[in-house]
Motif scaffolding. Sequence first.
Motif, PDB file in Angstrom:
ATOM      1  N   SER A 267      31.998-120.974  26.926  1.00 46.60           N
ATOM      2  CA  SER A 267      31.794-119.673  26.297  1.00 46.60           C
ATOM      3  C   SER A 267      32.865-118.676  26.713  1.00 46.60           C
ATOM      4  O   SER A 267      33.301-117.850  25.906  1.00 46.60           O
ATOM      5  N   PHE A 268      33.326-118.746  27.962  1.00 43.91           N
ATOM      6  CA  PHE A 268      34.339-117.796  28.409  1.00 43.91           C
ATOM      7  C   PHE A 268      35.687-118.059  27.741  1.00 43.91           C
ATOM      8  O   PHE A 268      36.422-117.128  27.414  1.00 43.91           O
ATOM      9  N   ALA A 269      36.034-119.328  27.546  1.00 44.62           N
ATOM     10  CA  ALA A 269      37.274-119.651  26.840  1.00 44.62           C
ATOM     11  C   ALA A 269      37.190-119.222  25.377  1.00 44.62           C
ATOM     12  O   ALA A 269      38.137-118.646  24.820  1.00 44.62           O
ATOM     13  N   LEU A 270      36.042-119.485  24.749  1.00 51.14           N
ATOM     14  CA  LEU A 270      35.855-119.078  23.355  1.00 51.14           C
ATOM     15  C   LEU A 270      35.866-117.559  23.225  1.00 51.14           C
ATOM     16  O   LEU A 270      36.308-117.019  22.196  1.00 51.14           O
ATOM     17  N   PHE A 271      35.395-116.878  24.260  1.00 50.01           N
ATOM     18  CA  PHE A 271      35.330-115.415  24.266  1.00 50.01           C
ATOM     19  C   PHE A 271      36.668-114.805  23.869  1.00 50.01           C
ATOM     20  O   PHE A 271      36.748-113.928  23.008  1.00 50.01           O
ATOM     21  N   HIS A 272      37.758-115.271  24.488  1.00 55.50           N
ATOM     22  CA  HIS A 272      39.073-114.719  24.182  1.00 55.50           C
ATOM     23  C   HIS A 272      39.707-115.355  22.943  1.00 55.50           C
ATOM     24  O   HIS A 272      40.565-114.740  22.311  1.00 55.50           O
ATOM     25  N   MET A 273      39.285-116.556  22.628  1.00 55.75           N
ATOM     26  CA  MET A 273      39.849-117.225  21.455  1.00 55.75           C
ATOM     27  C   MET A 273      39.427-116.553  20.151  1.00 55.75           C
ATOM     28  O   MET A 273      40.119-116.674  19.136  1.00 55.75           O
ATOM     29  N   VAL A 274      38.297-115.855  20.152  1.00 53.81           N
ATOM     30  CA  VAL A 274      37.854-115.193  18.921  1.00 53.81           C
ATOM     31  C   VAL A 274      37.951-113.674  18.996  1.00 53.81           C
ATOM     32  O   VAL A 274      37.662-112.993  18.005  1.00 53.81           O
ATOM     33  N   THR A 275      38.340-113.128  20.147  1.00 56.30           N
ATOM     34  CA  THR A 275      38.423-111.673  20.248  1.00 56.30           C
ATOM     35  C   THR A 275      39.850-111.164  20.436  1.00 56.30           C
ATOM     36  O   THR A 275      40.236-110.166  19.830  1.00 56.30           O
ATOM     37  N   VAL A 276      40.654-111.825  21.275  1.00 57.60           N
ATOM     38  CA  VAL A 276      41.986-111.330  21.604  1.00 57.60           C
ATOM     39  C   VAL A 276      43.087-112.147  20.922  1.00 57.60           C
ATOM     40  O   VAL A 276      43.961-111.582  20.251  1.00 57.60           O
ATOM     41  N   PHE A 277      43.039-113.470  21.086  1.00 56.69           N
ATOM     42  CA  PHE A 277      44.097-114.313  20.526  1.00 56.69           C
ATOM     43  C   PHE A 277      44.279-114.135  19.017  1.00 56.69           C
ATOM     44  O   PHE A 277      45.421-114.040  18.539  1.00 56.69           O
ATOM     45  N   PRO A 278      43.203-114.078  18.205  1.00 58.99           N
ATOM     46  CA  PRO A 278      43.411-113.947  16.753  1.00 58.99           C
ATOM     47  C   PRO A 278      44.177-112.683  16.368  1.00 58.99           C
ATOM     48  O   PRO A 278      44.946-112.700  15.397  1.00 58.99           O
ATOM     49  N   ILE A 279      43.974-111.586  17.100  1.00 59.83           N
ATOM     50  CA  ILE A 279      44.700-110.353  16.774  1.00 59.83           C
ATOM     51  C   ILE A 279      46.196-110.578  16.925  1.00 59.83           C
ATOM     52  O   ILE A 279      46.999-110.143  16.087  1.00 59.83           O
TER      53      ILE A 279
END
Length: 441
Positions: A267-279
């Motif tokens: 969940s922590f890895a996915l946290f940034h994959m859908v909030t920060v990286f896509p931007i």
Amino acid sequence: MAGNAASTSPERDARAINSHHDDGVHPGEIAIGVIIGRTSEYFDFFVYAIASVIVFPQIVFPYLDRLTGTIWSFAIFALAFVARPLGSLIFLAVDRHFGRGIKLTIALFLLGSSTVAVAFLPNYAQIGWVSAAMLCAFRIGQGIALGGAWDGLSSLLAMNAPENRRGWYAMVPQIGAPLGLIVASGLFAYFLSNLSTADFLDWGWRYPFFVAFALNVVALFARLRIVVSPQYEASFDNLELQPSRVTATIRSDGWTIIVGAFAPLASFALFHMVTVFPISWILLFTHQDLATFLLVEIGGAAVCILAMIMSGLLADRFGRRTVLGSSAAAIAVYSGFAPQLLDMGPIGAAGFMFVGFILLGVAFGQSSGAVASGFSPQSRYTGSALTSDLAWLFGAGFAPLAALLLATRVGLIAAGLYLLSGALGTLAALAINKNLARKPD
């Protein structure tokens, strides 16, 4: 706290409010305090994260191309997660000697001050490389403060929750993450849509950092009211929320800390994959409007809240371990195909976001203290703090940087490897913890 130094003025005010409630603070009130505190922390987090993509590469690293500037910006972004364990060490000592109220007051004012200081950051054209050095210092200050902001309220909430509602109350603190994202994304989307590029880069981006300081003050008082409640002090006196020495905790519960740090990695890895990286990907490699994409993030965060609520219901019916394991397996599948959707236009990007936020809500909703019950009462507070620090460091701290490097050098499908490693880490930790639970004392 009893036996500690004099209370702070906000702490005395919080006690005065509690004195008018003879029956103490109810779990519902604890939940509200926890949500307010977590929303404030995550708002700080997302304000900085969004600025790391759309602001700092242009004003701190204008002499680099946008991709290289973003990579350096993400490297500075990770400093908070590296500094967070140091903050825990410092503030656990403050907690032992001066009390929880003084610790939280100092930590949250440090967090707010470090955040609002970013709003006054001079750009490269004004002071050269010192701009990046100052940004590093402010980010480290945020990380140290986050380590000190650990308050044990999630544990208090779980201890006061009905036996058949533990999954529900474990989910409650996590709601602060999507709420913080909604507010931060909304502010940036508004300024991007209503200001020229020059005005936005000159002063518009600074406003959300001022808002963060105000939210921290509100969150401080909401948390102090719980910290000085009779329930909290009783748990403190019973050692369940009393900080133990770090060295002693590591000696007695080191293995539990390691397993606990890996349990929420998916969940922590996915946290940034859908909030920060896509931007960063949308800004660097597509022609989509960034303000519009931030609105998509807001929609995804709203879906995430609904998924979190569902995770609480599922956990109470099937068990938290089952929910964590099933969601980690689903994230592993998602990692194999989803990142490529970002290159398939607005519809593909929206699909990536909404599916990702649904999985995030289910997994992240139950990730808090996944193996906290394995700690002895004497070690629970310190052990949970160290576990959280390591989980964020391993699972999330370098996620945007790793994903962007992998995606630009190998392809978007490679960005899913980081996510896959987190899912495998969670499944392994849950399997190990299950085997340990079967062993005799």
